[in-house]
Design an enzyme around this catalytic site. Structure first.
Site, PDB file in Angstrom:
ATOM      1  N   GLU A   1       3.065   0.053 -10.874  1.00 42.93           N
ATOM      2  CA  GLU A   1       4.485  -0.147 -10.475  1.00 42.93           C
ATOM      3  C   GLU A   1       5.408   0.803 -11.235  1.00 42.93           C
ATOM      4  OE1 GLU A   1       5.800  -3.878  -9.173  1.00 42.93           O
ATOM      5  OE2 GLU A   1       3.775  -4.651  -8.855  1.00 42.93           O
TER       6      GLU A   1
ATOM      7  N   GLY B   1       0.690   9.074  -6.636  1.00 44.78           N
ATOM      8  CA  GLY B   1       0.852   7.906  -7.517  1.00 44.78           C
ATOM      9  C   GLY B   1       2.284   7.874  -7.992  1.00 44.78           C
TER      10      GLY B   1
ATOM     11  N   ALA C   1       0.836  -1.205   0.000  1.00 44.34           N
ATOM     12  CA  ALA C   1       0.000   0.000   0.000  1.00 44.34           C
ATOM     13  C   ALA C   1       0.872   1.256   0.000  1.00 44.34           C
ATOM     14  CB  ALA C   1      -0.940  -0.033   1.207  1.00 44.34           C
TER      15      ALA C   1
ATOM     16  N   GLY D   1     -13.712  -8.661 -36.808  1.00 44.53           N
ATOM     17  CA  GLY D   1     -14.930  -8.542 -35.992  1.00 44.53           C
ATOM     18  C   GLY D   1     -14.938  -9.510 -34.816  1.00 44.53           C
TER      19      GLY D   1
ATOM     20  N   PRO E   1      -4.524   8.831  -3.172  1.00 43.91           N
ATOM     21  CA  PRO E   1      -5.255   9.676  -4.119  1.00 43.91           C
ATOM     22  C   PRO E   1      -4.371  10.774  -4.719  1.00 43.91           C
ATOM     23  CG  PRO E   1      -6.597   9.270  -2.171  1.00 43.91           C
ATOM     24  CD  PRO E   1      -5.276   8.623  -1.913  1.00 43.91           C
TER      25      PRO E   1
ATOM     26  N   ARG F   1       9.026  -4.460 -10.742  1.00 44.94           N
ATOM     27  CA  ARG F   1       8.953  -4.088 -12.164  1.00 44.94           C
ATOM     28  C   ARG F   1       9.361  -5.262 -13.062  1.00 44.94           C
ATOM     29  NH1 ARG F   1      10.963   1.997 -10.463  1.00 44.94           N
ATOM     30  NH2 ARG F   1       8.854   2.600  -9.825  1.00 44.94           N
TER      31      ARG F   1
HETATM   32  N1  CAA Z   1      15.908   2.245  -6.532  1.00 45.59           N
HETATM   33  C1  CAA Z   1      16.503   2.571  -5.344  1.00 45.59           C
HETATM   34  N2  CAA Z   1      16.440   3.795  -4.798  1.00 45.59           N
HETATM   35  C2  CAA Z   1      15.759   4.733  -5.471  1.00 45.59           C
HETATM   36  C3  CAA Z   1      15.119   4.475  -6.688  1.00 45.59           C
HETATM   37  C4  CAA Z   1      15.216   3.171  -7.227  1.00 45.59           C
HETATM   38  N3  CAA Z   1      14.629   2.834  -8.362  1.00 45.59           N
HETATM   39  N4  CAA Z   1      14.511   5.605  -7.108  1.00 45.59           N
HETATM   40  C5  CAA Z   1      14.764   6.544  -6.193  1.00 45.59           C
HETATM   41  N5  CAA Z   1      15.515   6.007  -5.200  1.00 45.59           N
HETATM   42  C6  CAA Z   1      16.040   6.700  -4.024  1.00 45.59           C
HETATM   43  C7  CAA Z   1      16.952   7.849  -4.435  1.00 45.59           C
HETATM   44  O1  CAA Z   1      18.277   7.400  -4.595  1.00 45.59           O
HETATM   45  C8  CAA Z   1      16.811   8.794  -3.253  1.00 45.59           C
HETATM   46  O2  CAA Z   1      17.639   8.340  -2.212  1.00 45.59           O
HETATM   47  P1  CAA Z   1      18.453   9.370  -1.240  1.00 45.59           P
HETATM   48  O3  CAA Z   1      17.453   9.904  -0.302  1.00 45.59           O
HETATM   49  O4  CAA Z   1      19.450   8.503  -0.561  1.00 45.59           O
HETATM   50  O5  CAA Z   1      19.035  10.421  -2.111  1.00 45.59           O
HETATM   51  C9  CAA Z   1      15.365   8.586  -2.828  1.00 45.59           C
HETATM   52  O6  CAA Z   1      14.964   7.314  -3.316  1.00 45.59           O
HETATM   53  C10 CAA Z   1      14.429   9.656  -3.365  1.00 45.59           C
HETATM   54  O7  CAA Z   1      14.531   9.612  -4.764  1.00 45.59           O
HETATM   55  P2  CAA Z   1      14.442  10.893  -5.670  1.00 45.59           P
HETATM   56  O8  CAA Z   1      15.152  12.031  -5.025  1.00 45.59           O
HETATM   57  O9  CAA Z   1      14.872  10.466  -7.020  1.00 45.59           O
HETATM   58  O10 CAA Z   1      12.875  11.187  -5.605  1.00 45.59           O
HETATM   59  P3  CAA Z   1      11.932  11.769  -6.718  1.00 45.59           P
HETATM   60  O11 CAA Z   1      10.701  12.191  -6.013  1.00 45.59           O
HETATM   61  O12 CAA Z   1      12.648  12.765  -7.575  1.00 45.59           O
HETATM   62  O13 CAA Z   1      11.614  10.517  -7.675  1.00 45.59           O
HETATM   63  C11 CAA Z   1      10.541   8.450  -8.209  1.00 45.59           C
HETATM   64  C12 CAA Z   1      11.223   9.298  -7.157  1.00 45.59           C
HETATM   65  C13 CAA Z   1      11.598   7.637  -8.927  1.00 45.59           C
HETATM   66  C14 CAA Z   1       9.740   9.238  -9.208  1.00 45.59           C
HETATM   67  C15 CAA Z   1       9.602   7.558  -7.368  1.00 45.59           C
HETATM   68  O14 CAA Z   1       8.688   8.382  -6.695  1.00 45.59           O
HETATM   69  C16 CAA Z   1       8.872   6.518  -8.169  1.00 45.59           C
HETATM   70  O15 CAA Z   1       9.442   5.476  -8.471  1.00 45.59           O
HETATM   71  N6  CAA Z   1       7.563   6.765  -8.465  1.00 45.59           N
HETATM   72  C17 CAA Z   1       6.717   5.757  -9.027  1.00 45.59           C
HETATM   73  C18 CAA Z   1       6.003   5.061  -7.906  1.00 45.59           C
HETATM   74  C19 CAA Z   1       5.503   3.711  -8.285  1.00 45.59           C
HETATM   75  O16 CAA Z   1       6.158   2.950  -8.991  1.00 45.59           O
HETATM   76  N7  CAA Z   1       4.339   3.377  -7.754  1.00 45.59           N
HETATM   77  C20 CAA Z   1       3.784   2.103  -7.967  1.00 45.59           C
HETATM   78  C21 CAA Z   1       2.757   1.840  -6.920  1.00 45.59           C
HETATM   79  S1  CAA Z   1       2.776   0.221  -6.347  1.00 45.59           S
HETATM   80  C22 CAA Z   1       1.824  -0.668  -7.405  1.00 45.59           C
HETATM   81  O17 CAA Z   1       1.472  -0.268  -8.479  1.00 45.59           O
HETATM   82  C23 CAA Z   1       1.590  -2.026  -6.889  1.00 45.59           C
HETATM   83  C24 CAA Z   1       0.444  -2.757  -7.456  1.00 45.59           C
HETATM   84  O18 CAA Z   1      -0.589  -2.830  -6.822  1.00 45.59           O
HETATM   85  C25 CAA Z   1       0.594  -3.560  -8.674  1.00 45.59           C
END
Ligand code: CAA
Length: 383
Positions: free
Chosen positions: A366, A134, A127, A343, A131, A246
């Site tokens: 994801e 995302g 979780a 079709g 809202p 992923r």
């Molecule tokens: N692997 C490891 N660490 C990561 C990472 C990754 N892929 N991406 C970011 N981080 C770390 C960064 O290194 C950073 O660490 P520090 O604090 O040590 O510097 C920290 O996380 C924060 O990262 P950013 O500064 O890059 O943060 P951001 O806000 O600029 O970007 C983002 C983050 C990559 C966009 C992230 O928010 C993201 O991945 N968003 C997508 C969320 C997602 O995938 N949601 C899916 C929901 S779950 C789902 O769908 C499940 C289901 O039911 C099927």
């Protein structure tokens, strides 16, 4: 043995065969009704658990299969060829729930939760999404107030896979807003706890057999021993977990594409127009050639990401590439499979319209395709 299996060991090949048989035997019949009625029977979840599909990569010490990531990719692919809803159920429990607990949980957390999750005795959910959070996952509004030996949890989570049937939830919540993402915690929350409320069931475009709900927390008391990792480790845990997740969704997309391609290939050899099978028309041959080539490329990217993970190499980029590419292939392939069916492709009985609807989510959950591109670009440009 076809070229797709060139890289597989005997054990991996056996997993592929066993899950392929299972999917044909148990999932094929009824998949249209499950999609129409948006349900998935407990009996099938039990059978997938008995097959050992719920904790494939978990150590046998905790009741898991101790398998590698390639075997897991093969299993999710084979399930998703027939029923993508089964694929995501297995993927979330393995990658997003069991992985986080096994790699970052305490011995007591593993004993209390992991063993039962890995055997499928209980089901898990992840979780993170809200809202207003995302793609921008650091903007968590769900709040876990630190009360010394416990947290008081309040907020709402959206689009939670397994939300209505899961027993245990990994819940991400902000504790120290001033610290931004470094103030987020991951808490293990049980569904029967006071203040836990399963919200609206989503009426979805695709993967309709998969159970997707909003979840509400109203002053839920969570003992501190249920926090995974140190204070503020939650966001790191979410990101690390999603890297593996992923790969699972890439495998799901690969399966959807493969299922639609197989149906289109068979149909093209049976259906006649202008006095010959449509597979003899170059217009259809070119479509089949593109589909087969794209699927093969997606498969290799999925295996590459899985292998990186199995070899303990960095797999952030390869997982994002696999998901980005395989989900695009799933969308393209299913659209073309409908087109080849004409079709017939537009009606339920021929399955490909369902696969087209199922494919779309793989470009969204994801991490959307746009987020995968962000992740890939950051990895490429990393100093
Ligand atoms: N692997 C490891 N660490 C990561 C990472 C990754 N892929 N991406 C970011 N981080 C770390 C960064 O290194 C950073 O660490 P520090 O604090 O040590 O510097 C920290 O996380 C924060 O990262 P950013 O500064 O890059 O943060 P951001 O806000 O600029 O970007 C983002 C983050 C990559 C966009 C992230 O928010 C993201 O991945 N968003 C997508 C969320 C997602 O995938 N949601 C899916 C929901 S779950 C789902 O769908 C499940 C289901 O039911 C099927």
């Amino acid at each position: 043995m076809n070229t797709s299996n060139l890289l597989l060991t005997e054990e991996q090949f056996a997993v592929q065969q066993a899950v392929r048989d299972f999917a044909q035997r148990e999932l094929w019949a009824g998949v249209i009704e499950r999609d129409e009625q948006a349900y998935f029977p407990d009996e099938l979840v039990r059978k997938m658990s008995e097959m050992g599909l719920m904790g494939m990569m978990v150590s046998p010490e905790y009741g898991g299969g101790g398998m590698d990531t390639i075997s897991y990719v093969l299993a999710v692919e084979e399930l998703s060829k027939v029923d993508a809803s089964a694929g995501v159920m297995v993927s979330v429990n393995n990658s997003l729930v069991c992985y986080g607990l096994e790699h970052f949980g305490t011995p007591s957390q593993k004993e209390r939760y992991l063993s039962r999750l890995a055997t499928g005795e209980i089901l898990g959910a992840f979780a993170l999404s809200e809202p207003e959070a995302g793609s921008d996952a650091t903007s968590q509004q769900t709040f876990a107030e630190d009360k010394g030996d416990h947290y008081v949890l309040n907020g709402t989570k959206n689009w939670i896979t397994n939300g209505g049937r899961a027993d245990v939830f990994l819940v991400f919540a902000q504790t120290h807003p001033a610290l931004k993402h470094k103030g987020i915690n991951c808490l293990i929350v049980e569904k029967q706890w006071k203040g836990f409320e399963v919200g609206k069931k989503e009426n979805k475009l695709g993967i309709r057999g998969s159970d997707t709900h909003a979840i509400h927390f109203n002053d839920v008391i969570v003992p501190k021993e249920n926090r995974i990792g140190n204070d503020g480790f939650g966001f790191k845990l979410a990101m690390n977990t999603l890297n593996g997740g992923r790969i699972g969704i890439a495998a799901q997309a690969l399966g959807i594409a493969g299922g639609a391609y197989e149906l289109a290939l068979n149909y093209a050899q049976e259906r006649k127009t202008f006095g010959k099978a449509i597979a003899e028309h170059q217009a259809i041959q070119f479509k089949l050639a593109d589909m087969a080539t794209q699927i093969e490329a997606a498969r290799l990217l999925c295996y590459r990401a899985a292998l990186d993970k199995d070899l303990h190499q960095d797999y952030v980029k390869s997982a994002a590439m696999a998901k980005l590419f395989a989900s695009t292939v799933a969308m393209n392939t299913t659209v073309e499979a409908v087109q080849i069916h004409g079709g017939y492709g537009f009606v339920r009985e021929f399955h490909v319209e369902r696969m087209m609807r199922d494919a779309k989510i793989t470009q969204i959950y994801e991490g959307t395709s746009e987020i995968q591109k962000m992740v890939i670009a950051r990895e490429i440009l990393k100093k």
